[in-house]
Design a protein around this motif. Structure first.
Motif, PDB file in Angstrom:
ATOM      1  N   ASN A  13     -14.220  -6.644   0.760  1.00  0.00           N
ATOM      2  CA  ASN A  13     -12.967  -6.220   0.141  1.00  0.00           C
ATOM      3  C   ASN A  13     -12.883  -4.712  -0.027  1.00  0.00           C
ATOM      4  O   ASN A  13     -11.803  -4.130   0.083  1.00  0.00           O
ATOM      5  CB  ASN A  13     -12.778  -6.916  -1.206  1.00  0.00           C
ATOM      6  CG  ASN A  13     -12.277  -8.327  -1.042  1.00  0.00           C
ATOM      7  OD1 ASN A  13     -11.394  -8.576  -0.239  1.00  0.00           O
ATOM      8  ND2 ASN A  13     -12.847  -9.253  -1.782  1.00  0.00           N
ATOM      9  N   ASN A  16     -12.052  -3.240   3.367  1.00  0.00           N
ATOM     10  CA  ASN A  16     -10.853  -3.817   3.964  1.00  0.00           C
ATOM     11  C   ASN A  16      -9.775  -2.734   4.090  1.00  0.00           C
ATOM     12  O   ASN A  16      -9.375  -2.139   3.092  1.00  0.00           O
ATOM     13  CB  ASN A  16     -10.353  -4.958   3.089  1.00  0.00           C
ATOM     14  CG  ASN A  16      -9.222  -5.724   3.709  1.00  0.00           C
ATOM     15  OD1 ASN A  16      -8.676  -5.332   4.723  1.00  0.00           O
ATOM     16  ND2 ASN A  16      -8.863  -6.827   3.075  1.00  0.00           N
ATOM     17  N   LYS A  18      -6.644  -3.020   4.535  1.00  0.00           N
ATOM     18  CA  LYS A  18      -5.405  -3.364   3.827  1.00  0.00           C
ATOM     19  C   LYS A  18      -5.430  -2.810   2.407  1.00  0.00           C
ATOM     20  O   LYS A  18      -4.404  -2.361   1.898  1.00  0.00           O
ATOM     21  CB  LYS A  18      -5.211  -4.879   3.787  1.00  0.00           C
ATOM     22  CG  LYS A  18      -4.903  -5.506   5.112  1.00  0.00           C
ATOM     23  CD  LYS A  18      -4.562  -6.973   4.964  1.00  0.00           C
ATOM     24  CE  LYS A  18      -5.714  -7.751   4.431  1.00  0.00           C
ATOM     25  NZ  LYS A  18      -5.500  -9.193   4.373  1.00  0.00           N
ATOM     26  N   THR A  19      -6.578  -2.829   1.785  1.00  0.00           N
ATOM     27  CA  THR A  19      -6.686  -2.307   0.426  1.00  0.00           C
ATOM     28  C   THR A  19      -6.445  -0.810   0.409  1.00  0.00           C
ATOM     29  O   THR A  19      -5.706  -0.301  -0.443  1.00  0.00           O
ATOM     30  CB  THR A  19      -8.076  -2.634  -0.154  1.00  0.00           C
ATOM     31  OG1 THR A  19      -8.293  -4.036  -0.067  1.00  0.00           O
ATOM     32  CG2 THR A  19      -8.197  -2.188  -1.590  1.00  0.00           C
ATOM     33  N   VAL A  21      -4.771   0.982   2.594  1.00  0.00           N
ATOM     34  CA  VAL A  21      -3.363   1.239   2.905  1.00  0.00           C
ATOM     35  C   VAL A  21      -2.496   0.989   1.682  1.00  0.00           C
ATOM     36  O   VAL A  21      -1.589   1.764   1.373  1.00  0.00           O
ATOM     37  CB  VAL A  21      -2.893   0.369   4.096  1.00  0.00           C
ATOM     38  CG1 VAL A  21      -1.382   0.390   4.236  1.00  0.00           C
ATOM     39  CG2 VAL A  21      -3.556   0.838   5.370  1.00  0.00           C
ATOM     40  N   PHE A  22      -2.789  -0.072   0.946  1.00  0.00           N
ATOM     41  CA  PHE A  22      -2.013  -0.364  -0.260  1.00  0.00           C
ATOM     42  C   PHE A  22      -2.130   0.776  -1.267  1.00  0.00           C
ATOM     43  O   PHE A  22      -1.118   1.262  -1.791  1.00  0.00           O
ATOM     44  CB  PHE A  22      -2.467  -1.669  -0.904  1.00  0.00           C
ATOM     45  CG  PHE A  22      -1.762  -1.950  -2.201  1.00  0.00           C
ATOM     46  CD1 PHE A  22      -0.486  -2.483  -2.198  1.00  0.00           C
ATOM     47  CD2 PHE A  22      -2.363  -1.660  -3.411  1.00  0.00           C
ATOM     48  CE1 PHE A  22       0.177  -2.730  -3.393  1.00  0.00           C
ATOM     49  CE2 PHE A  22      -1.704  -1.904  -4.606  1.00  0.00           C
ATOM     50  CZ  PHE A  22      -0.445  -2.443  -4.594  1.00  0.00           C
ATOM     51  N   GLN A  85      -3.339 -16.719   6.621  1.00  0.00           N
ATOM     52  CA  GLN A  85      -3.469 -15.365   6.071  1.00  0.00           C
ATOM     53  C   GLN A  85      -2.713 -14.367   6.934  1.00  0.00           C
ATOM     54  O   GLN A  85      -2.022 -13.491   6.428  1.00  0.00           O
ATOM     55  CB  GLN A  85      -4.944 -14.964   5.976  1.00  0.00           C
ATOM     56  CG  GLN A  85      -5.168 -13.579   5.399  1.00  0.00           C
ATOM     57  CD  GLN A  85      -4.783 -13.471   3.956  1.00  0.00           C
ATOM     58  OE1 GLN A  85      -5.042 -14.379   3.190  1.00  0.00           O
ATOM     59  NE2 GLN A  85      -4.183 -12.371   3.577  1.00  0.00           N
ATOM     60  N   ASP A  89       0.426 -12.080   5.659  1.00  0.00           N
ATOM     61  CA  ASP A  89       0.423 -10.622   5.753  1.00  0.00           C
ATOM     62  C   ASP A  89       1.601 -10.120   6.582  1.00  0.00           C
ATOM     63  O   ASP A  89       2.231  -9.113   6.239  1.00  0.00           O
ATOM     64  CB  ASP A  89      -0.892 -10.126   6.358  1.00  0.00           C
ATOM     65  CG  ASP A  89      -2.080 -10.374   5.443  1.00  0.00           C
ATOM     66  OD1 ASP A  89      -1.866 -10.637   4.240  1.00  0.00           O
ATOM     67  OD2 ASP A  89      -3.219 -10.312   5.933  1.00  0.00           O
ATOM     68  N   SER A  90       1.900 -10.810   7.678  1.00  0.00           N
ATOM     69  CA  SER A  90       3.033 -10.416   8.519  1.00  0.00           C
ATOM     70  C   SER A  90       4.345 -10.555   7.749  1.00  0.00           C
ATOM     71  O   SER A  90       5.225  -9.690   7.842  1.00  0.00           O
ATOM     72  CB  SER A  90       3.077 -11.270   9.780  1.00  0.00           C
ATOM     73  OG  SER A  90       1.912 -11.083  10.540  1.00  0.00           O
ATOM     74  N   ALA A  93       4.640  -7.686   5.285  1.00  0.00           N
ATOM     75  CA  ALA A  93       4.982  -6.437   5.966  1.00  0.00           C
ATOM     76  C   ALA A  93       6.446  -6.439   6.380  1.00  0.00           C
ATOM     77  O   ALA A  93       7.150  -5.431   6.207  1.00  0.00           O
ATOM     78  CB  ALA A  93       4.077  -6.243   7.180  1.00  0.00           C
TER      79      ALA A  93
END
Length: 100
Positions: A13, A16, A18-19, A21-22, A85, A89-90, A93
């Motif tokens: 995690n 990751n 995605k984290t 970017v968030f 998942q 996520d798609s 987005a």
């Protein structure tokens, strides 16, 4: 064994993308510089994000333990979970892009 699984999950995690970017793209949109204490605001919002993530991951883990009844997961279930998942996520987005 459980400690190793937990540490692997933490490392996964943290690394990751995605984290990252968030935290770099979305979180600063909710900080109001006029209110002062932007660092504190970022820390509080980040803490809320982490807390909700831990809460949801814990709920998933407990649900898996309750429903698995000591069965090993089937490989097809892992593939289905990965697809779910990816679709989630798609969708998130796409929703974000449409709202802009």
């Amino acid at each position: 064994m459980w400690r190793r699984i937990f540490l692997d999950a933490v490392v996964l995690n943290i690394l990751n993308p995605k984290t990252a970017v968030f935290f770099l793209a979305f979180l600063p949109q909710f900080v109001h510089p006029a209110a002062g204490g932007t660092t504190v605001q970022l820390l509080v919002l980040g803490g809320v994000y982490i807390g909700l993530g831990v809460l949801s991951d814990t709920a998933y883990a407990f649900a898996q333990v309750c429903f698995s009844q000591d069965r090993l997961p089937e490989p097809e279930a892992a593939v289905d979970g990965a697809w779910c998942q990816g679709l989630e996520d798609s969708g998130a987005a796409l929703t974000s892009v449409v709202q802009q």
